[in-house]
Write an enzyme that holds these catalytic residues in place. Structure first.
Site, PDB file in Angstrom:
ATOM      1  N   GLY A  10       0.875  -1.173   0.000  1.00  0.00           N
ATOM      2  CA  GLY A  10       0.000   0.000   0.000  1.00  0.00           C
ATOM      3  C   GLY A  10       0.909   1.219   0.000  1.00  0.00           C
ATOM      4  N   GLY A  15       1.443   4.918   3.386  1.00  0.00           N
ATOM      5  CA  GLY A  15       2.548   4.183   2.753  1.00  0.00           C
ATOM      6  C   GLY A  15       3.673   5.122   2.316  1.00  0.00           C
ATOM      7  CG  ASP A  34      -0.789   1.063  -4.203  1.00  0.00           C
ATOM      8  OD1 ASP A  34      -0.832   1.657  -3.116  1.00  0.00           O
ATOM      9  OD2 ASP A  34      -1.806   0.857  -4.909  1.00  0.00           O
ATOM     10  NE  ARG A  89     -17.537  -0.626  11.758  1.00  0.00           N
ATOM     11  CZ  ARG A  89     -17.684  -0.129  12.967  1.00  0.00           C
ATOM     12  NH1 ARG A  89     -18.712  -0.455  13.678  1.00  0.00           N
ATOM     13  NH2 ARG A  89     -16.813   0.704  13.466  1.00  0.00           N
ATOM     14  CG  ASN A  96     -10.250  -2.463   3.623  1.00  0.00           C
ATOM     15  OD1 ASN A  96     -10.101  -2.221   2.428  1.00  0.00           O
ATOM     16  ND2 ASN A  96     -10.248  -1.521   4.545  1.00  0.00           N
ATOM     17  CB  THR A 120      -5.611  -2.338   6.423  1.00  0.00           C
ATOM     18  OG1 THR A 120      -4.530  -2.138   5.514  1.00  0.00           O
ATOM     19  CG2 THR A 120      -6.938  -2.262   5.680  1.00  0.00           C
ATOM     20  CG  HIS A 176      -7.766   1.784  15.918  1.00  0.00           C
ATOM     21  ND1 HIS A 176      -7.292   2.869  16.592  1.00  0.00           N
ATOM     22  CD2 HIS A 176      -7.870   2.169  14.626  1.00  0.00           C
ATOM     23  CE1 HIS A 176      -7.113   3.867  15.746  1.00  0.00           C
ATOM     24  NE2 HIS A 176      -7.458   3.465  14.544  1.00  0.00           N
TER      25      HIS A 176
HETATM   26  O1  TXD Z   1      -4.460   3.405  13.628  1.00  0.00           O
HETATM   27  C1  TXD Z   1      -4.655   2.873  12.562  1.00  0.00           C
HETATM   28  N1  TXD Z   1      -4.518   1.565  12.427  1.00  0.00           N
HETATM   29  C2  TXD Z   1      -5.057   3.679  11.413  1.00  0.00           C
HETATM   30  C3  TXD Z   1      -5.617   2.992  10.268  1.00  0.00           C
HETATM   31  C4  TXD Z   1      -4.893   5.087  11.369  1.00  0.00           C
HETATM   32  C5  TXD Z   1      -5.178   5.795  10.225  1.00  0.00           C
HETATM   33  C6  TXD Z   1      -5.665   5.163   9.013  1.00  0.00           C
HETATM   34  N2  TXD Z   1      -5.901   3.773   9.128  1.00  0.00           N
HETATM   35  C7  TXD Z   1      -6.223   2.970   7.956  1.00  0.00           C
HETATM   36  O2  TXD Z   1      -5.030   2.776   7.191  1.00  0.00           O
HETATM   37  C8  TXD Z   1      -7.189   3.557   6.944  1.00  0.00           C
HETATM   38  O3  TXD Z   1      -8.523   3.413   7.380  1.00  0.00           O
HETATM   39  C9  TXD Z   1      -6.888   2.690   5.740  1.00  0.00           C
HETATM   40  O4  TXD Z   1      -7.543   1.432   5.850  1.00  0.00           O
HETATM   41  C10 TXD Z   1      -5.382   2.428   5.847  1.00  0.00           C
HETATM   42  C11 TXD Z   1      -4.523   3.191   4.854  1.00  0.00           C
HETATM   43  O5  TXD Z   1      -4.733   4.567   4.993  1.00  0.00           O
HETATM   44  P1  TXD Z   1      -4.177   5.586   3.869  1.00  0.00           P
HETATM   45  O6  TXD Z   1      -4.561   6.949   4.294  1.00  0.00           O
HETATM   46  O7  TXD Z   1      -2.764   5.290   3.543  1.00  0.00           O
HETATM   47  O8  TXD Z   1      -5.110   5.143   2.645  1.00  0.00           O
HETATM   48  P2  TXD Z   1      -4.887   5.391   1.073  1.00  0.00           P
HETATM   49  O9  TXD Z   1      -4.134   6.674   0.841  1.00  0.00           O
HETATM   50  O10 TXD Z   1      -6.227   5.207   0.452  1.00  0.00           O
HETATM   51  O11 TXD Z   1      -3.926   4.200   0.609  1.00  0.00           O
HETATM   52  C12 TXD Z   1      -4.348   2.886   0.477  1.00  0.00           C
HETATM   53  C13 TXD Z   1      -3.575   2.290  -0.688  1.00  0.00           C
HETATM   54  C14 TXD Z   1      -3.947   2.913  -2.046  1.00  0.00           C
HETATM   55  O12 TXD Z   1      -2.786   3.459  -2.668  1.00  0.00           O
HETATM   56  C15 TXD Z   1      -4.522   1.733  -2.848  1.00  0.00           C
HETATM   57  O13 TXD Z   1      -4.191   1.775  -4.235  1.00  0.00           O
HETATM   58  C16 TXD Z   1      -3.842   0.562  -2.158  1.00  0.00           C
HETATM   59  O14 TXD Z   1      -3.861   0.894  -0.775  1.00  0.00           O
HETATM   60  N3  TXD Z   1      -4.476  -0.742  -2.363  1.00  0.00           N
HETATM   61  C17 TXD Z   1      -3.775  -1.883  -2.499  1.00  0.00           C
HETATM   62  N4  TXD Z   1      -2.448  -2.109  -2.478  1.00  0.00           N
HETATM   63  C18 TXD Z   1      -2.038  -3.373  -2.640  1.00  0.00           C
HETATM   64  N5  TXD Z   1      -2.878  -4.416  -2.825  1.00  0.00           N
HETATM   65  C19 TXD Z   1      -4.220  -4.237  -2.866  1.00  0.00           C
HETATM   66  N6  TXD Z   1      -5.050  -5.266  -3.047  1.00  0.00           N
HETATM   67  C20 TXD Z   1      -4.717  -2.910  -2.694  1.00  0.00           C
HETATM   68  N7  TXD Z   1      -5.962  -2.363  -2.681  1.00  0.00           N
HETATM   69  C21 TXD Z   1      -5.815  -1.041  -2.473  1.00  0.00           C
END
Ligand code: TXD
Length: 319
Positions: A10, A15, A34, A89, A96, A120, A176
């Site tokens: 990601g 990331g 990604d 949800r 996810n 995630t 969380h």
């Molecule tokens: O405390 C915590 N755990 C958290 C969790 C705090 C803040 C945010 N939190 C969660 O982290 C948020 O709810 C998301 O589920 C994740 C990632 O947050 P981010 O802000 O980095 O999300 P983005 O910018 O949408 O990035 C997700 C990336 C994006 O570039 C997609 O193209 C990619 O994930 N993606 C994938 N990569 C690889 N493989 C697959 N299958 C895939 N699907 C989407």
């Protein structure tokens, strides 16, 4: 000694920030994976181009091919989607969960010896599913949330007391989400517990209660301000602290989502508890003594995590 390898699954907002921090701290070479073409390559190149200015020698690579994460020492997983208007949800959970399945299989095949840090959301259920899908040992698959939630609590307390953030410790345990459990008795300024600070007249119980409420809603506060996404600087910093504790065998005692096997009277469940994080991954789970009130809050939080796990099992009975 060869450089360590950090794979970021990601390459979105968290990331990209993880890549920057890992490179700046020279934790190792960084691979950004990604499914979105160009994003990991672009972020990797941009960060690499800052390395001559900042003076670090980490190599960065962007990819859509799991082969490039081969033999990573640490995998940090942020892949997935965040909730958008109109999505339930369960919709988010369903999407996810499928992402965790593909990521788990990719890690299993190419980096089975890594420490896996899941970020995630919904965190506790996703790290639980990721461990199952990857088949990696439970002590090598952990979730990031507690350090972030505790950091928010620490920051708000340091502001309230007008003292260094470094002098404030705090423990936020449980799942969380809105049910997370900030522990007043285990949160201190230089070792002095919060209830004593109230007695000493440093603050009032009302103030502490409102700080706890702000901590619980800390993620939502950032989302409301940013409007286009969720927090990424503090989440990335928190996960990097976990990676560093593992890679340098620091054995930090930090709250993480860890798999419980009898601790706290719970089994086959991930939830936020203090752990010793060293070269063995989750080396030890610290069983904090709860008051009756704290126990009730923790049980309530565990109930919320179990509900999400049950929803996952309904969607994927192989779990
Ligand atoms: O405390 C915590 N755990 C958290 C969790 C705090 C803040 C945010 N939190 C969660 O982290 C948020 O709810 C998301 O589920 C994740 C990632 O947050 P981010 O802000 O980095 O999300 P983005 O910018 O949408 O990035 C997700 C990336 C994006 O570039 C997609 O193209 C990619 O994930 N993606 C994938 N990569 C690889 N493989 C697959 N299958 C895939 N699907 C989407």
């Amino acid at each position: 000694m060869a450089r360590k390898k950090i794979a970021l699954i990601g390459a979105g907002m968290i990331g990209g920030t993880l890549a920057h921090l890992a490179a700046q701290k020279e934790l190792g070479d960084v691979v950004l994976f990604d499914i979105a073409e160009g994003i990991p390559e672009g972020k990797g190149l941009d960060i690499a181009e800052s390395s001559p200015v900042d003076g670090y020698d980490s190599r960065l690579k962007g990819t859509q091919d799991y082969k490039d994460i081969a033999d990573a020492d640490v995998c940090i997983v942020t892949a997935g989607v965040a909730r958008k208007p109109g999505m339930s949800r369960d919709d988010l959970l369903g999407i996810n969960l499928k992402v965790m399945k593909s990521v788990g299989e990719g890690i299993k095949e190419h980096a089975p010896n890594a420490l896996v840090i899941c970020i995630t959301n919904p965190l506790d259920a996703m790290v639980w599913a990721l461990q199952k899908f990857s088949g990696l040992p439970k002590e090598k698959v952990i979730g990031m949330a507690g350090i972030l939630d505790s950091a928010r609590f620490r920051y708000f307390l340091a502001e309230e007391f007008n003292v260094s953030v470094e002098s404030v410790t705090a423990f936020v345990l449980g799942g969380h989400g809105d049910t997370m459990v900030p522990l007043e008795r285990y949160s201190t300024v230089a070792g002095i517990p919060l209830p004593d600070l109230v007695e000493m007249g440093w603050t009032t119980q009302d103030k502490v209660d409102s700080i706890i409420e702000r901590t619980r809603k800390g993620g939502g506060e950032i989302v409301a301000l940013l409007k286009t996404g969720s927090a990424y600087y503090a989440p990335a910093a928190s996960a990097i602290q976990m990676a560093e504790s593992y890679l340098r065998d620091k054995k930090l005692v930090v709250p993480c989502a860890a798999s419980l096997s009898g601790e706290y009277g719970l089994n086959d469940l991930y939830v936020g508890v203090p752990i010793v994080l060293g070269a063995g991954g989750c080396e030890r789970i610290v069983e904090v003594k709860f008051s009756d009130e704290e126990k009730a809050m923790f049980d309530n939080s565990v109930g919320a995590v179990r509900e999400l796990m049950d929803a996952c099992i309904k969607l994927d009975p192989s779990l």
